[in-house]
Design an enzyme around this catalytic site. Structure first.
Site, PDB file in Angstrom:
ATOM      1  N   ASP A   1      -1.894   6.011   9.055  1.00  0.00           N
ATOM      2  CA  ASP A   1      -0.574   5.406   8.827  1.00  0.00           C
ATOM      3  C   ASP A   1      -0.079   4.760  10.120  1.00  0.00           C
ATOM      4  O   ASP A   1      -0.144   5.353  11.201  1.00  0.00           O
ATOM      5  CB  ASP A   1       0.410   6.494   8.359  1.00  0.00           C
ATOM      6  CG  ASP A   1       1.675   5.893   7.739  1.00  0.00           C
ATOM      7  OD1 ASP A   1       1.816   4.645   7.730  1.00  0.00           O
ATOM      8  OD2 ASP A   1       2.519   6.665   7.268  1.00  0.00           O
ATOM      9  N   ARG A   2       0.378   3.505   9.981  1.00  0.00           N
ATOM     10  CA  ARG A   2       0.809   2.740  11.139  1.00  0.00           C
ATOM     11  C   ARG A   2       2.163   3.212  11.678  1.00  0.00           C
ATOM     12  O   ARG A   2       2.402   3.234  12.881  1.00  0.00           O
ATOM     13  CB  ARG A   2       0.890   1.249  10.785  1.00  0.00           C
ATOM     14  CG  ARG A   2      -0.430   0.546  10.657  1.00  0.00           C
ATOM     15  CD  ARG A   2      -1.325   1.056   9.541  1.00  0.00           C
ATOM     16  NE  ARG A   2      -0.780   0.893   8.197  1.00  0.00           N
ATOM     17  CZ  ARG A   2      -1.226   1.524   7.113  1.00  0.00           C
ATOM     18  NH1 ARG A   2      -2.210   2.410   7.199  1.00  0.00           N
ATOM     19  NH2 ARG A   2      -0.690   1.325   5.930  1.00  0.00           N
TER      20      ARG A   2
ATOM     21  N   CYS B   1      -0.684  -6.504   5.802  1.00  0.00           N
ATOM     22  CA  CYS B   1       0.188  -5.362   6.138  1.00  0.00           C
ATOM     23  C   CYS B   1       0.956  -5.781   7.370  1.00  0.00           C
ATOM     24  O   CYS B   1       0.367  -6.048   8.425  1.00  0.00           O
ATOM     25  CB  CYS B   1      -0.634  -4.114   6.449  1.00  0.00           C
ATOM     26  SG  CYS B   1       0.362  -2.754   7.139  1.00  0.00           S
ATOM     27  N   ASN B   2       2.291  -5.867   7.243  1.00  0.00           N
ATOM     28  CA  ASN B   2       3.093  -6.309   8.377  1.00  0.00           C
ATOM     29  C   ASN B   2       3.039  -5.325   9.534  1.00  0.00           C
ATOM     30  O   ASN B   2       2.818  -5.708  10.685  1.00  0.00           O
ATOM     31  CB  ASN B   2       4.550  -6.484   7.934  1.00  0.00           C
ATOM     32  CG  ASN B   2       4.769  -7.741   7.113  1.00  0.00           C
ATOM     33  OD1 ASN B   2       5.080  -8.794   7.650  1.00  0.00           O
ATOM     34  ND2 ASN B   2       4.594  -7.652   5.806  1.00  0.00           N
ATOM     35  N   THR B   3       3.234  -4.037   9.211  1.00  0.00           N
ATOM     36  CA  THR B   3       3.337  -3.035  10.263  1.00  0.00           C
ATOM     37  C   THR B   3       2.099  -3.031  11.146  1.00  0.00           C
ATOM     38  O   THR B   3       2.177  -2.860  12.376  1.00  0.00           O
ATOM     39  CB  THR B   3       3.573  -1.644   9.646  1.00  0.00           C
ATOM     40  OG1 THR B   3       4.619  -1.747   8.666  1.00  0.00           O
ATOM     41  CG2 THR B   3       3.988  -0.638  10.693  1.00  0.00           C
ATOM     42  N   ALA B   4       0.926  -3.266  10.520  1.00  0.00           N
ATOM     43  CA  ALA B   4      -0.330  -3.233  11.274  1.00  0.00           C
ATOM     44  C   ALA B   4      -0.392  -4.319  12.343  1.00  0.00           C
ATOM     45  O   ALA B   4      -1.235  -4.249  13.250  1.00  0.00           O
ATOM     46  CB  ALA B   4      -1.513  -3.369  10.320  1.00  0.00           C
TER      47      ALA B   4
ATOM     48  N   THR C   1       9.300  -1.942   6.983  1.00  0.00           N
ATOM     49  CA  THR C   1       9.365  -0.545   7.422  1.00  0.00           C
ATOM     50  C   THR C   1      10.190  -0.447   8.701  1.00  0.00           C
ATOM     51  O   THR C   1      10.322  -1.418   9.452  1.00  0.00           O
ATOM     52  CB  THR C   1       7.961   0.016   7.728  1.00  0.00           C
ATOM     53  OG1 THR C   1       7.386  -0.737   8.802  1.00  0.00           O
ATOM     54  CG2 THR C   1       7.052  -0.065   6.502  1.00  0.00           C
TER      55      THR C   1
ATOM     56  N   LYS D   1       4.014   2.882  -2.726  1.00  0.00           N
ATOM     57  CA  LYS D   1       2.658   3.366  -2.414  1.00  0.00           C
ATOM     58  C   LYS D   1       2.277   4.536  -3.329  1.00  0.00           C
ATOM     59  O   LYS D   1       1.117   4.686  -3.703  1.00  0.00           O
ATOM     60  CB  LYS D   1       2.564   3.798  -0.948  1.00  0.00           C
ATOM     61  CG  LYS D   1       2.581   2.641   0.050  1.00  0.00           C
ATOM     62  CD  LYS D   1       2.554   3.170   1.479  1.00  0.00           C
ATOM     63  CE  LYS D   1       2.696   2.077   2.516  1.00  0.00           C
ATOM     64  NZ  LYS D   1       1.521   1.211   2.663  1.00  0.00           N
TER      65      LYS D   1
ATOM     66  N   CYS E   1       7.288  -6.544   4.356  1.00  0.00           N
ATOM     67  CA  CYS E   1       6.344  -5.460   4.081  1.00  0.00           C
ATOM     68  C   CYS E   1       5.639  -5.893   2.810  1.00  0.00           C
ATOM     69  O   CYS E   1       6.280  -6.298   1.838  1.00  0.00           O
ATOM     70  CB  CYS E   1       7.059  -4.127   3.875  1.00  0.00           C
ATOM     71  SG  CYS E   1       5.928  -2.849   3.258  1.00  0.00           S
TER      72      CYS E   1
END
Lengths: 244, 244
Positions: B51-52, B87-90, B131, B170, B201
């Site tokens: 998990d990022r 995936c934005n957070t990544a 997120t 999710k 996201c």
């Protein structure tokens, strides 16, 4: 016992919408509450693989075997522990694909026949909706024979409708009239004695189902996804030859 | 001129439903009448990537960098000519990923800012739904700064709703009430002066859109798919650093 999670390799792109449908079915079939509980899939969505139909029917198409074998090796090298081919027609080339990799390759006809025996053990005749090439390969007939189930295919006119429907789905233009014609072909197989219908082309579940066929349906793409998830999460060692 | 078709590599599984959505968007964006006119995609749907969020926020999560880099190398080795990360957070880990491969890696925030400038050149303030980790990275703020666009994020309570919504998507359990709460957070950004909202996201487009936000929406997953299809079919040579 620790949860076993094997990686599913997908020889995809035949067609891409059927590959997308397979992917979605795997996600739906996986009980997961967070990302990490899902399965890893390596999908080579390779629509550049030459058309299977003309090659099988001797109508002058390019041989897809080298591209199929190369795609199998790609997903194996990327980490697949087992391989699926969400395209019925491509199973004509199953043996060279299987021999090209060390990991097991599921066989969609064997999986459908197995699922049919479990769900409808008294089934004697099953209708087959698939490409003309798939019907011509005799692969469903061979898979159902040990169970004594006879496979009924549409007549020439009905088969032409199904082929037009499949290529229309690939083109994104399967309209209501053509879908209704395709459903009528399936219902006629029921009138001829089929107790269920195999959707033996992975494009067909996108437009046909029990709701418009009025018969029990074996969705080959769903059955393949169920088999893949079962094997990917099985605590047992994988058999080398899943489809054999 | 011959049609150029490059292979799109996808660092996926973050989460798997967002990867499926990206895949579907690429298929929809590709004008194709038969399999062979579609694009090849190599998708490593790798939900095992840690998990990022916790890693970025210093909340003790495992560092996802090694798994992200390995996944990038996998899709490159399998034949990708360009790489996307739906995936934005990544994107907090964009630099080590970019440095690990020879092919270009698209940068989702840069693509969203570019698309926003084209579509709404007079935009001065944009809302950001993503997120807590994505907001904390400041990556959207950095991407929009050269255009003089200010990024408005929700207040603490609103951000908590968005995080709950993302993790519920999710888990496959984003109910109507939570969706409505999430949409209300987006509409409040409009009331605070945002002329549009970034769905920053890739899970959010599955439940939020212009229909329930009442504002122009930049769907980061759609914009990434558009950029990927554009580059995969461009007759121009690819720049080495697409996002730079």
């Amino acid at each position: 016992m620790r949860a076993v999670h094997r990686t599913i390799g997908v020889i995809g792109g035949m067609g891409p919408w059927a590959t997308l449908d397979f992917f979605e079915k795997v996600l739906r079939l996986t009980p997961a509450r967070r990302d990490q509980e899902h399965l890893r899939l390596i999908i080579d969505n390779n629509p550049k693989i030459p058309d299977r139909g003309p090659a099988i029917l001797g109508e002058g198409g390019e041989d897809p075997t080298p591209a199929l074998v190369a795609t199998a090796r790609t997903v194996e090298a990327a980490g697949a522990d087992l391989i699926v081919i969400p395209c019925n027609t491509a199973h004509f080339f199953y043996e060279p694909i299987r021999r090209a990799v060390r990991v097991p390759v599921l066989h969609i006809m064997e999986e459908v026949a197995r699922a049919a025996a479990q769900r409808l053990p008294a089934l004697r005749r099953v209708g087959l909706l698939g490409t003309r090439a798939t019907v011509a390969t005799g692969l469903y007939q061979k898979a159902f024979r040990p169970q004594g189930v006879e496979v009924l295919a549409p007549d020439t006119a009905g088969q032409a409708v199904i082929d037009r429907l499949i290529y229309a789905i690939k083109a994104g233009e399967a309209g209501e009239a053509l879908r209704a014609e395709g459903a009528a072909v399936g219902r006629r197989l029921g009138e001829a004695g089929a107790g269920a219908v195999v959707l033996g082309c992975t494009e067909l579940p996108l437009v046909l189902g029990e709701h418009n066929l009025g018969l029990p349906v074996f969705d080959s793409n769903l059955i393949l996804a169920q088999a893949a998830v079962r094997l990917a999460t099985s605590p047992q060692p994988l058999p080398r030859e899943v489809g054999a």
